[in-house]
Design a protein around this motif. Structure first.
Motif, mmCIF file in Angstrom:
data_model
loop_
_atom_site.group_PDB
_atom_site.id
_atom_site.type_symbol
_atom_site.label_atom_id
_atom_site.label_comp_id
_atom_site.label_asym_id
_atom_site.label_seq_id
_atom_site.Cartn_x
_atom_site.Cartn_y
_atom_site.Cartn_z
ATOM 1 N N UNK A 147 36.374 4.673 -17.944
ATOM 2 C CA UNK A 147 35.975 3.874 -16.789
ATOM 3 C C UNK A 147 36.506 2.447 -16.884
ATOM 4 N N UNK A 148 37.210 2.020 -15.844
ATOM 5 C CA UNK A 148 37.476 0.604 -15.659
ATOM 6 C C UNK A 148 36.354 0.047 -14.803
ATOM 7 N N UNK A 149 35.601 -0.896 -15.365
ATOM 8 C CA UNK A 149 34.479 -1.511 -14.664
ATOM 9 C C UNK A 149 34.921 -2.876 -14.168
ATOM 10 N N UNK A 150 34.977 -3.033 -12.857
ATOM 11 C CA UNK A 150 35.456 -4.283 -12.284
ATOM 12 C C UNK A 150 34.347 -5.077 -11.630
ATOM 13 N N UNK A 151 34.383 -6.393 -11.814
ATOM 14 C CA UNK A 151 33.388 -7.266 -11.197
ATOM 15 C C UNK A 151 33.845 -8.711 -11.330
ATOM 16 N N UNK A 152 33.261 -9.571 -10.491
ATOM 17 C CA UNK A 152 33.512 -11.010 -10.635
ATOM 18 C C UNK A 152 32.786 -11.559 -11.864
ATOM 19 N N UNK A 153 31.576 -11.057 -12.102
ATOM 20 C CA UNK A 153 30.762 -11.555 -13.224
ATOM 21 C C UNK A 153 31.075 -10.722 -14.475
ATOM 22 N N UNK A 154 32.196 -11.042 -15.096
ATOM 23 C CA UNK A 154 32.652 -10.225 -16.218
ATOM 24 C C UNK A 154 31.730 -10.320 -17.427
ATOM 25 N N UNK A 155 30.958 -11.391 -17.531
ATOM 26 C CA UNK A 155 30.061 -11.522 -18.673
ATOM 27 C C UNK A 155 29.020 -10.412 -18.704
ATOM 28 N N UNK A 156 28.676 -9.887 -17.535
ATOM 29 C CA UNK A 156 27.674 -8.830 -17.466
ATOM 30 C C UNK A 156 28.232 -7.461 -17.847
ATOM 31 N N UNK A 157 29.533 -7.311 -17.793
ATOM 32 C CA UNK A 157 30.137 -6.001 -18.053
ATOM 33 C C UNK A 157 30.009 -5.597 -19.513
ATOM 34 N N UNK A 158 29.843 -6.573 -20.393
ATOM 35 C CA UNK A 158 29.714 -6.274 -21.816
ATOM 36 C C UNK A 158 28.456 -5.471 -22.120
ATOM 37 N N UNK A 159 27.479 -5.522 -21.221
ATOM 38 C CA UNK A 159 26.224 -4.810 -21.448
ATOM 39 C C UNK A 159 26.320 -3.323 -21.116
ATOM 40 N N UNK A 160 27.419 -2.901 -20.481
ATOM 41 C CA UNK A 160 27.569 -1.498 -20.105
ATOM 42 C C UNK A 160 27.884 -0.664 -21.342
ATOM 43 N N UNK A 161 27.173 0.433 -21.506
ATOM 44 C CA UNK A 161 27.353 1.298 -22.670
ATOM 45 C C UNK A 161 27.380 2.758 -22.246
ATOM 46 N N UNK A 162 27.663 3.630 -23.204
ATOM 47 C CA UNK A 162 27.560 5.058 -22.938
ATOM 48 C C UNK A 162 28.855 5.814 -23.071
ATOM 49 N N UNK A 163 29.959 5.106 -23.236
ATOM 50 C CA UNK A 163 31.246 5.778 -23.355
ATOM 51 C C UNK A 163 32.352 4.750 -23.324
ATOM 52 N N UNK A 164 33.550 5.170 -22.906
ATOM 53 C CA UNK A 164 34.685 4.251 -22.875
ATOM 54 C C UNK A 164 34.686 3.466 -21.570
ATOM 55 N N UNK A 165 34.430 2.163 -21.666
ATOM 56 C CA UNK A 165 34.376 1.297 -20.496
ATOM 57 C C UNK A 165 35.282 0.096 -20.724
#
Length: 241
Positions: free
Chosen positions: A33-51
């Motif tokens: 998964x490529x997780x895209x957002x303006x608030x990239x600091x929040x993306x670090x909290x995503x877990x569960x696999x390859x992000x």
């Protein structure tokens, strides 16, 4: 059902709410998964696999192109796009701050169109799936939601036209229309009366969780290649309109 193991997805608006839940659910299912957002600091909290976190502002066409290119450069393909980024700045037409209208059109409508346009060549190659996030407000407009509903009605029209263009080429186009979901979306409303009304309304029902919508997304992308689930309407049981 088809296996999602090894598939590649781009999820927009992945820093919170539905986008975060969808990115997590896909990753847990074996999707890269490529997780895209303006608030990239929040993306670090995503877990569960390859992000793979990327900075993405869907209202900026170059930012969209860069995120799609980064995904393909990293993984070599793109199979699933979840067009989820959006804002809800509801309020009456009289006295409206029209800059909020512009922001919703740029983000909700044009943003989803930019993503679809940039991703389509790769989805045609992989015979992939694109999920377009609409809303129950894309079916019925109500007082105070005119501009927001207009963007969601627009998404519906664009999605159906896109479906007709690419379905015979193996690309599945899915419109998902959630009702009231427990996210931060309503908290961004700037009109005091509408903010109070939204708070009372959300408190009066058992709202959907972002994970409920993510499960609907998984259902659509998990279907065998000859099955296209083109529309999913998902409301809280307590929601009437």
């Amino acid at each position: 059902m088809q296996s999602l193991e090894g598939k590649v997805a781009l999820v927009t608006g992945a820093s919170s709410g539905i986008g975060a839940a969808v990115a997590t659910a896909l990753a847990k299912a074996g999707v890269k998964v490529t997780a895209g957002a303006r608030r990239t600091d929040r993306l670090a909290a995503l877990t569960g696999g390859e992000i793979f976190p990327v900075k993405l502002d869907v209202s900026d066409e170059q930012s969209v192109r860069d995120a799609v290119a980064a995904t393909v450069e990293r993984y070599g393909r793109l199979d699933i796009v979840v067009n989820n980024a959006g804002v809800m700045l509801v309020g009456p037409v009289q006295g409206a701050d029209t800059s909020e209208w512009n922001r919703m059109v740029q983000t909700n409508l044009l943003g989803s169109m930019y993503v679809a346009h940039a991703a389509l060549p790769y989805l045609l190659e992989s015979k992939g799936t694109i999920i377009q996030t609409s809303s129950t407000s894309g079916r019925t407009a109500s007082a105070g939601s005119g501009a927001y509903a207009a963007t969601k009605f627009g998404i519906n029209a664009f999605t159906e036209a896109l479906r007709q263009e690419v379905t015979t080429q193996g690309v599945r186009v899915v419109q998902i229309a959630p009702g009231m979901v427990d996210t931060e979306l309503a908290s961004h409303v700037t009109d005091p009366a509408m903010l109070e009304m939204a708070a009372k309304l959300y408190a009066s029902v058992r709202t959907l969780r972002p994970e409920d919508v993510a499960e609907a997304v998984l259902y659509a992308v998990n279907q065998p290649a000859h099955v296209a689930v083109n529309e999913i309407l998902i409301r809280p049981t307590d929601q009437v309109a």
